[in-house]
Every structure is written in C-alpha cells, then in structure tokens.
Design a protein around this motif. Structure first.
Motif, mmCIF file in Angstrom:
data_model
loop_
_atom_site.group_PDB
_atom_site.id
_atom_site.type_symbol
_atom_site.label_atom_id
_atom_site.label_comp_id
_atom_site.label_asym_id
_atom_site.label_seq_id
_atom_site.Cartn_x
_atom_site.Cartn_y
_atom_site.Cartn_z
ATOM 1 N N THR A 1 0.800 -1.221 0.000
ATOM 2 C CA THR A 1 0.000 0.000 0.000
ATOM 3 C C THR A 1 0.834 1.273 0.000
ATOM 4 O O THR A 1 0.370 2.320 -0.464
ATOM 5 C CB THR A 1 -0.928 0.020 1.226
ATOM 6 O OG1 THR A 1 -0.136 -0.115 2.415
ATOM 7 C CG2 THR A 1 -1.924 -1.130 1.159
ATOM 8 N N ILE A 2 2.045 1.202 0.519
ATOM 9 C CA ILE A 2 2.792 2.450 0.662
ATOM 10 C C ILE A 2 3.209 3.034 -0.683
ATOM 11 O O ILE A 2 3.422 4.235 -0.813
ATOM 12 C CB ILE A 2 4.038 2.286 1.557
ATOM 13 C CG1 ILE A 2 5.086 1.394 0.897
ATOM 14 C CG2 ILE A 2 3.667 1.755 2.925
ATOM 15 C CD1 ILE A 2 6.417 1.405 1.642
ATOM 16 N N PHE A 3 3.302 2.196 -1.705
ATOM 17 C CA PHE A 3 3.767 2.707 -2.992
ATOM 18 C C PHE A 3 2.721 3.602 -3.659
ATOM 19 O O PHE A 3 3.068 4.591 -4.303
ATOM 20 C CB PHE A 3 4.157 1.552 -3.906
ATOM 21 C CG PHE A 3 5.341 0.779 -3.392
ATOM 22 C CD1 PHE A 3 6.598 1.346 -3.370
ATOM 23 C CD2 PHE A 3 5.203 -0.512 -2.899
ATOM 24 C CE1 PHE A 3 7.688 0.658 -2.888
ATOM 25 C CE2 PHE A 3 6.283 -1.212 -2.416
ATOM 26 C CZ PHE A 3 7.529 -0.632 -2.404
ATOM 27 N N LYS A 4 1.476 3.254 -3.485
ATOM 28 C CA LYS A 4 0.433 4.142 -4.004
ATOM 29 C C LYS A 4 0.387 5.423 -3.191
ATOM 30 O O LYS A 4 0.247 6.526 -3.741
ATOM 31 C CB LYS A 4 -0.925 3.444 -3.957
ATOM 32 C CG LYS A 4 -2.052 4.301 -4.535
ATOM 33 C CD LYS A 4 -3.386 3.587 -4.484
ATOM 34 C CE LYS A 4 -4.483 4.476 -5.069
ATOM 35 N NZ LYS A 4 -5.821 3.810 -5.013
ATOM 36 N N ALA A 5 0.542 5.304 -1.867
ATOM 37 C CA ALA A 5 0.525 6.485 -1.001
ATOM 38 C C ALA A 5 1.701 7.401 -1.300
ATOM 39 O O ALA A 5 1.592 8.626 -1.232
ATOM 40 C CB ALA A 5 0.546 6.054 0.457
ATOM 41 N N PHE A 6 2.853 6.798 -1.639
ATOM 42 C CA PHE A 6 4.065 7.562 -1.891
ATOM 43 C C PHE A 6 4.287 7.828 -3.384
ATOM 44 O O PHE A 6 5.410 8.038 -3.811
ATOM 45 C CB PHE A 6 5.284 6.821 -1.350
ATOM 46 C CG PHE A 6 5.349 6.754 0.147
ATOM 47 C CD1 PHE A 6 4.690 7.680 0.920
ATOM 48 C CD2 PHE A 6 6.072 5.757 0.777
ATOM 49 C CE1 PHE A 6 4.748 7.624 2.312
ATOM 50 C CE2 PHE A 6 6.144 5.697 2.163
ATOM 51 C CZ PHE A 6 5.481 6.634 2.929
ATOM 52 N N SER A 7 3.231 7.854 -4.147
ATOM 53 C CA SER A 7 3.382 7.970 -5.603
ATOM 54 C C SER A 7 4.033 9.285 -6.030
ATOM 55 O O SER A 7 4.549 9.384 -7.143
ATOM 56 C CB SER A 7 2.015 7.827 -6.284
ATOM 57 O OG SER A 7 1.119 8.836 -5.836
ATOM 58 N N SER A 8 4.037 10.284 -5.161
ATOM 59 C CA SER A 8 4.643 11.570 -5.521
ATOM 60 C C SER A 8 6.098 11.681 -5.081
ATOM 61 O O SER A 8 6.731 12.716 -5.301
ATOM 62 C CB SER A 8 3.839 12.721 -4.894
ATOM 63 O OG SER A 8 3.824 12.614 -3.483
#
Length: 422
Positions: free
Chosen positions: A260-267
């Motif tokens: 999940t963190i990769f979508k959250a950290f997409s920026s």
C-alpha cells in the motif's frame, strides 16, 4: 612694675598658642586627616564642615552599559540566548564570542525578520548553526523558548539529550534540522502536533524505538530519519502522503515492503531504504512511484524477481538493489528506461541479462558483478550459486512480476488484486 607687665605678656602668648594648636588638632580629627584617613570624612554624610571636601564620587553605571533593543521581542529572548550560551561546553570556532550586546540580529547564526503577526516588529526568525561544532547537553530551554522562530538548522554540532515536547508550541516553525548530532531517546513525538512543519531532518543521531505512522501522513515535503536506531515494520495502512523526499536508510526497519505504501508515496522523488533489514519479495506496486528519480534499497534481504512494473518509473535516474537475494533474469524493460544513469544489481543471484541490459553494462550504467550470469566476468562461483538455488524461494502472486500497470491502465487508481484476464 615693668617686670610684672613682661610676665603677663609671656603668659598670654603661651595661652593663645596652645589654644590655636588645640583647634587645629580638633579640625584635623573632624575631617579625618589627623588619623591619616581622608576617606572617613568623605564617607561621613553627617559632617557639618564650613567648606566643601574634594572627595571622589562613587562609581555609577554609565548610560552605554544599559542594553537597548530594537524591539521588545528581542529583549525577551536575550536572556534565553545568554543562558544557552552559558551551557555551551565547547566552541572551537569562537561562535559565541559574537553573542554580546543588544544587537541580537548581528549574532553569528541568528537572523531577524518581521513576524507574521506584526509586520512592523523585529524578531529572531531563523537560526542556522550548521557546521558550528558547538557542544551542549541539551536544547531544552532554548529552542522551545523562541516564540517567533520559523527555521532551526543545527546540522553537524554536538548537541545531545532529547527534544522538549514544548517545541510543539512554536507556532511558526516549519523547518527543523538537528541532523548529525548526538540526540537520543524515542522519536520526538512533539513534531506530530506541528501541522505547519514541512521539513524534518533528524538523521545521523541515536534515536531508538518505533516511528509513529502518523509522521508519514503529516504535511511534510521532506522526511529524513536515516542513520538512527529505529526498529519497526514499515507501515502498511498509509492512504496518502505529501512527502517528496523520504530517507529511512541505515536503521533497523524490518519486514516486507508493504504494497500500500507505494500508491501512497506515488509523488516521492527520492526513496532511500538502503542498509536496513527489509525482507520478502518486491511487490509490483513499486511501479506506482511515477515521480521517483532515486530509489535505493541496497543491502537488505529482499528476494525474488525484479518486477517488470519498474518500467513505469520513467523518471528514474538511479536504481539500486545491490546486496540483496534477488534472482532470475534482469528485465529488459527496466534497462530500456530512458533517463537511467545508474542501475546497481551487484551481489545478487541473477542468472541472465538480455541485449539491452548488456548495452548498459558496456556503458558502465549497469553493474551486475558478483551474480550467477555464466558468460560474464566477476561472477560468483558455481558452488556458491548452486548452494543458493538448492533452497528454493517463492513469492506470492507470481503472476504480478510480469505485470506492467502503466501499460494497461492510464490511471494508477485501477490496480487489480488478482491476475488480469488474458
């Protein structure tokens, strides 16, 4: 008769001389010179002499000794600064020698500006102690007592202790850098109550324990907590974050990379996870880091194949997975990334590279030394490779390693949880 008159004149003369000498002695005692002590007479406020004594007046403070400040806000922080100065145990560059007088704005490391609540006032707005090499047992009673401070940078000093919870009361503070010092204790939770904070750098200290997951969802642009002794699983419940630069390296972060963190950290533009204790396989969601320029997860215990979804990270310039337990073939789509300047895959167990990757090897962009690629130099021994593959490693959702989400879905919001239909 003449004899009697002469005798009377002699008696009168002696009497007058004695009286005059007695009066002189009395006068001398009164003004203090009879005893050789002039100060006695000067200090006696009750003497009634018929003349003025030329006595030295007691010293009084000069007008120049009274500190005059350009603003009351500066006057309020002056004793705070001076108290902190008295606690400094080492100042090899002589910085604090400039911390004298009422012109605080000229103190080395101190900068003044108009505070947001009063544009006509003057206050200490920022502090830059970077590289000053100052030593002090704590910042308590100093940093937390500067009400108008907006930036505090103290990189490369020898400050220690822990951060006071009172720093949460500093209403304008938006940049806090205490990196490369000797701070210890748990993560400074006070920063969680500072909504205006956008830059937090506590790297290269001795903080321990866990990192609260709330810090990842705070309104931060940059979060640098590397090179401490934090020990925690990376959070897997983050929905969104504003962070652009994230460094968690050289700690004791363990467990797998949460999907999940990769979508959250997409920026995120920069992700540093090297030299931790991360395990497990790399999820294909890593390809959602569309803005990443640097991704470094070297020297962990990650295993499995490199996911093809890395091809979605079109801004990547540096990608490092060296020193892990990765195997299989190096994906050609990764070697086709147009901006890639450095791809480090050394010290793994890869067995194959294709023609595009071999071009990068020739250019010095791709490093695959110390793997198990048969026809390339500087590889592991046959025995070492055989021993590794004698213990099979399996990853969940094996289908996902060939899945490239940006090829199928323009929007990263469409992420399947199972294999797409053929």
């Amino acid at each position: 008769m003449s004899i009697i008159i002469s005798f009377m004149l002699l008696v009168c003369l002696i009497s007058c001389t004695t009286a005059r000498d007695s009066s002189r002695e009395a006068l001398q005692v009164t003004i203090g010179i009879g005893n050789g002590n002039l100060s006695k007479g000067c200090n006696d406020r009750h003497h009634n002499l018929p003349f003025k004594l030329n006595c030295k007046l007691p010293a009084t403070p000069l007008a120049n000794d009274v500190l005059k400040f350009a603003d009351q806000r500066l006057a309020l922080v002056h004793p705070i600064i001076q108290k902190f100065k008295s606690l400094i145990t080492s100042d090899p560059l002589g910085i604090t020698q400039t911390w004298v007088g009422s012109d605080i704005c000229s103190y080395k490391g101190f900068y003044c500006d108009n505070p947001p609540d009063n544009k006509s006032a003057i206050a200490v707005a920022s502090i830059d102690f970077n590289g000053f090499q100052l030593s002090a047992p704590s910042l308590d009673g100093f940093l937390d007592q500067l009400p108008d401070i907006a930036l505090f940078h103290a990189n490369s000093n020898n400050f220690s202790g822990s951060l006071s919870p009172n720093i949460a009361k500093i209403r304008y503070l938006y940049e806090l850098d205490i990196s490369n010092n000797r701070f210890s204790g748990p993560f400074p939770d006070a920063v969680l109550n500072m909504p205006g904070l956008t830059f937090l750098d506590i790297r290269f200290n001795f903080f321990t324990g866990s990192v609260p997951s709330q810090i990842f969802t705070q309104n931060l642009d940059a979060l640098f907590i590397n090179n401490n002794e934090f020990m925690i699983h990376l959070p897997d419940n983050i929905v969104n974050t504003h962070i652009f630069y994230l460094t968690l390296a050289n700690n004791k972060f363990n467990g797998p990379l949460p999907r999940t963190i990769f979508k959250a950290f997409s920026s995120l533009a920069e992700v540093l996870l090297l030299n931790d204790q991360l395990t497990g396989c790399i999820p294909y969601e890593i390809g959602l880091l569309k803005e990443a320029v640097v991704f470094d997860a070297g020297n962990n215990q990650l295993t499995g194949h490199l996911p093809f979804s890395l091809a979605c990270m079109e801004n990547l310039e540096q990608l490092n997975f060296a020193g892990n337990l990765l195997f299989g073939a190096v994906p050609e789509v990764v070697c086709e990334l147009g901006k890639l300047m450095n791809l480090s895959l050394s010290d793994n167990y890869f067995i194959h590279v294709g023609p595009m990757c071999r071009i990068l090897i020739e250019r010095g962009v791709l490093d695959v030394r110390n793997n198990c690629i048969p026809d390339l130099p500087f590889q592991r021994s046959v025995e070492e490779c055989a021993n590794f593959f004698a213990h099979p490693r399996f990853c969940p959702r094996m289908w996902s390693y060939n899945y490239i989400p940006c090829y199928h879905f323009p929007s990263s919001s469409s992420i399947p949880d199972m294999a797409p239909s053929p």
